[in-house]
Motif scaffolding. Structure first.
Motif, PDB file in Angstrom:
ATOM      1  N   ASN A  24       0.882  -1.005   0.035  1.00 47.94           N
ATOM      2  CA  ASN A  24       0.035  -0.106   0.029  1.00 47.94           C
ATOM      3  C   ASN A  24       0.770   1.235  -0.094  1.00 47.94           C
ATOM      4  O   ASN A  24       0.626   2.249  -0.461  1.00 47.94           O
ATOM      5  N   ILE A  25       2.002   1.201   0.657  1.00 46.30           N
ATOM      6  CA  ILE A  25       2.935   2.412   0.531  1.00 46.30           C
ATOM      7  C   ILE A  25       3.253   2.728  -0.753  1.00 46.30           C
ATOM      8  O   ILE A  25       3.241   3.900  -1.143  1.00 46.30           O
ATOM      9  N   ASP A  26       3.574   1.778  -1.683  1.00 39.96           N
ATOM     10  CA  ASP A  26       3.965   2.132  -3.158  1.00 39.96           C
ATOM     11  C   ASP A  26       2.763   2.746  -3.833  1.00 39.96           C
ATOM     12  O   ASP A  26       2.973   3.535  -4.929  1.00 39.96           O
TER      13      ASP A  26
ATOM     14  N   LYS B   2     -15.699  22.078 -10.288  1.00 37.16           N
ATOM     15  CA  LYS B   2     -16.055  21.257 -11.187  1.00 37.16           C
ATOM     16  C   LYS B   2     -16.678  19.990 -11.021  1.00 37.16           C
ATOM     17  O   LYS B   2     -16.566  19.406  -9.695  1.00 37.16           O
ATOM     18  N   SER B   3     -17.359  19.098 -11.712  1.00 33.86           N
ATOM     19  CA  SER B   3     -18.087  17.987 -11.518  1.00 33.86           C
ATOM     20  C   SER B   3     -16.905  16.749 -11.716  1.00 33.86           C
ATOM     21  O   SER B   3     -15.946  17.136 -12.149  1.00 33.86           O
ATOM     22  N   TYR B   4     -17.410  15.422 -11.042  1.00 35.66           N
ATOM     23  CA  TYR B   4     -16.787  14.504 -11.325  1.00 35.66           C
ATOM     24  C   TYR B   4     -16.275  14.061 -12.772  1.00 35.66           C
ATOM     25  O   TYR B   4     -15.071  13.636 -13.221  1.00 35.66           O
ATOM     26  N   GLU B   5     -17.394  14.298 -13.756  1.00 32.39           N
ATOM     27  CA  GLU B   5     -17.082  14.208 -15.017  1.00 32.39           C
ATOM     28  C   GLU B   5     -16.020  15.035 -15.715  1.00 32.39           C
ATOM     29  O   GLU B   5     -15.349  14.419 -16.573  1.00 32.39           O
ATOM     30  N   ASP B   6     -15.775  16.034 -15.299  1.00 31.89           N
ATOM     31  CA  ASP B   6     -14.570  17.219 -15.515  1.00 31.89           C
ATOM     32  C   ASP B   6     -13.480  16.666 -15.214  1.00 31.89           C
ATOM     33  O   ASP B   6     -12.544  16.853 -16.055  1.00 31.89           O
ATOM     34  N   ILE B   7     -13.387  15.646 -14.157  1.00 31.11           N
ATOM     35  CA  ILE B   7     -11.633  15.276 -13.755  1.00 31.11           C
ATOM     36  C   ILE B   7     -11.625  13.701 -13.810  1.00 31.11           C
ATOM     37  O   ILE B   7     -10.551  13.290 -13.680  1.00 31.11           O
ATOM     38  N   GLU B   8     -12.752  13.050 -14.299  1.00 26.35           N
ATOM     39  CA  GLU B   8     -12.547  11.554 -14.286  1.00 26.35           C
ATOM     40  C   GLU B   8     -11.233  11.019 -15.321  1.00 26.35           C
ATOM     41  O   GLU B   8     -10.667  10.245 -14.982  1.00 26.35           O
ATOM     42  N   SER B   9     -11.064  11.935 -16.137  1.00 31.00           N
ATOM     43  CA  SER B   9      -9.986  11.606 -17.199  1.00 31.00           C
ATOM     44  C   SER B   9      -8.470  11.649 -16.683  1.00 31.00           C
ATOM     45  O   SER B   9      -7.626  10.978 -16.875  1.00 31.00           O
ATOM     46  N   ILE B  10      -8.593  12.334 -15.534  1.00 29.15           N
ATOM     47  CA  ILE B  10      -7.268  12.416 -15.107  1.00 29.15           C
ATOM     48  C   ILE B  10      -7.024  11.822 -13.474  1.00 29.15           C
ATOM     49  O   ILE B  10      -6.117  11.988 -12.933  1.00 29.15           O
ATOM     50  N   MET B  11      -8.155  11.159 -13.180  1.00 32.82           N
ATOM     51  CA  MET B  11      -8.047  10.393 -11.930  1.00 32.82           C
ATOM     52  C   MET B  11      -7.175   8.990 -12.267  1.00 32.82           C
ATOM     53  O   MET B  11      -7.212   8.540 -13.258  1.00 32.82           O
ATOM     54  N   SER B  12      -6.534   8.743 -11.363  1.00 31.79           N
ATOM     55  CA  SER B  12      -5.587   7.398 -11.259  1.00 31.79           C
ATOM     56  C   SER B  12      -6.519   6.254 -10.800  1.00 31.79           C
ATOM     57  O   SER B  12      -7.185   6.209  -9.874  1.00 31.79           O
ATOM     58  N   LYS B  13      -6.198   5.161 -11.604  1.00 33.25           N
ATOM     59  CA  LYS B  13      -6.776   3.696 -11.266  1.00 33.25           C
ATOM     60  C   LYS B  13      -5.778   3.151 -10.164  1.00 33.25           C
ATOM     61  O   LYS B  13      -6.335   1.949  -9.982  1.00 33.25           O
ATOM     62  N   LEU B  14      -4.676   3.396 -10.074  1.00 30.24           N
ATOM     63  CA  LEU B  14      -3.624   2.750  -9.591  1.00 30.24           C
ATOM     64  C   LEU B  14      -3.650   2.845  -8.034  1.00 30.24           C
ATOM     65  O   LEU B  14      -3.080   2.309  -7.120  1.00 30.24           O
ATOM     66  N   GLY B  15      -4.442   3.726  -7.279  1.00 32.78           N
ATOM     67  CA  GLY B  15      -4.546   3.995  -5.853  1.00 32.78           C
ATOM     68  C   GLY B  15      -5.461   2.753  -5.245  1.00 32.78           C
ATOM     69  O   GLY B  15      -6.086   2.042  -6.039  1.00 32.78           O
ATOM     70  N   LYS B  16      -5.147   2.618  -4.106  1.00 36.04           N
ATOM     71  CA  LYS B  16      -5.744   1.644  -3.312  1.00 36.04           C
ATOM     72  C   LYS B  16      -6.963   1.963  -2.540  1.00 36.04           C
ATOM     73  O   LYS B  16      -7.823   1.130  -2.447  1.00 36.04           O
ATOM     74  N   ILE B  17      -7.345   3.290  -2.876  1.00 37.59           N
ATOM     75  CA  ILE B  17      -8.595   3.594  -2.324  1.00 37.59           C
ATOM     76  C   ILE B  17      -9.690   3.930  -3.673  1.00 37.59           C
ATOM     77  O   ILE B  17      -9.226   4.434  -4.433  1.00 37.59           O
ATOM     78  N   ASP B  18     -10.570   3.024  -3.567  1.00 43.00           N
ATOM     79  CA  ASP B  18     -11.702   3.261  -4.628  1.00 43.00           C
ATOM     80  C   ASP B  18     -11.794   4.667  -4.994  1.00 43.00           C
ATOM     81  O   ASP B  18     -12.316   5.124  -4.012  1.00 43.00           O
ATOM     82  N   ILE B  19     -11.948   4.888  -6.304  1.00 42.08           N
ATOM     83  CA  ILE B  19     -12.180   6.256  -6.823  1.00 42.08           C
ATOM     84  C   ILE B  19     -13.671   6.948  -6.319  1.00 42.08           C
ATOM     85  O   ILE B  19     -14.066   8.018  -6.014  1.00 42.08           O
ATOM     86  N   SER B  20     -14.705   5.942  -6.612  1.00 45.25           N
ATOM     87  CA  SER B  20     -16.046   6.430  -6.448  1.00 45.25           C
ATOM     88  C   SER B  20     -16.351   6.407  -4.967  1.00 45.25           C
ATOM     89  O   SER B  20     -17.116   7.147  -4.647  1.00 45.25           O
TER      90      SER B  20
END
Length: 131
Positions: free
Chosen positions: A91-93, A113-131
Motif C-alpha cells: 500500500n505504501i507504493d 468542477k464535476s466528477y465528469e470534468d476530472i474523471e480522465s485525470i483520476m488514477s486507477k492505481l490507488g488503493k482507495i476506490d475512486i467512487s
C-alpha cells in the motif's frame, strides 16, 4: 501494524520474479535515444523497437503513451499483489496515486468542477476506490 514474517525466505520467490523482470526494463541507451528524439513520434517509434514493446501492445500513436504506461503499472500492481506474502506493505507504493486522486478531487470541489470534468485525470492505481 505489519506482522513479522515467520521466515526470512518468505520474500525469496517475489525477489526472484522481480529480478527476472528487471531484464525487460529499458536500458540507459534506449532511454537516451528516446530523450534525443526530435519529436514524440520518433520517441514512440524507438520505444516500439525495444523489448518493452514486445510485452505491451503499444500501437503506433504516441498520444497513447500514458495509456501504455498506466496499463503496465496496473499489471505490475496485480503481479506484486500475487507474489507478495503480506500485501499490506505494498500500500505504501500506491499511496502517491491515492494522494493524487484526493488532491484532484479537492481542487475540483474548490473550483466547482464535476466528477465528469476530472474523471480522465483520476488514477486507477490507488488503493482507495475512486467512487
Amino acid at each position: 501494524m505489519i506482522k513479522r514474517t515467520s521466515s526470512k525466505t518468505d520474500f525469496a520467490y517475489a525477489t526472484g520474479v522481480i529480478r527476472s523482470l528487471e531484464t525487460q526494463l529499458l536500458n540507459q541507451n534506449e532511454i537516451d535515444r528516446m530523450m534525443l528524439a526530435k519529436d514524440a513520434s520518433d520517441a514512440f517509434r524507438i520505444l516500439n523497437e525495444t523489448d518493452y514493446a514486445n510485452n505491451k501492445e503499444t500501437g503506433t500513436n504516441p498520444a497513447e503513451l500514458q495509456k501504455v504506461i498506466t496499463e503496465g503499472l496496473l499489471e505490475i500492481q496485480t503481479l506484486m499483489e500475487k507474489i507478495t506474502p503480506d500485501t499490506r506493505i505494498l500500500n505504501i507504493d500506491w499511496l502517491e496515486y491515492d494522494f493524487h486522486n484526493i488532491k484532484t478531487m479537492l481542487k475540483a470541489k474548490l473550483t466547482g468542477k464535476s466528477y465528469e470534468d476530472i474523471e480522465s485525470i483520476m488514477s486507477k492505481l490507488g488503493k482507495i476506490d475512486i467512487s
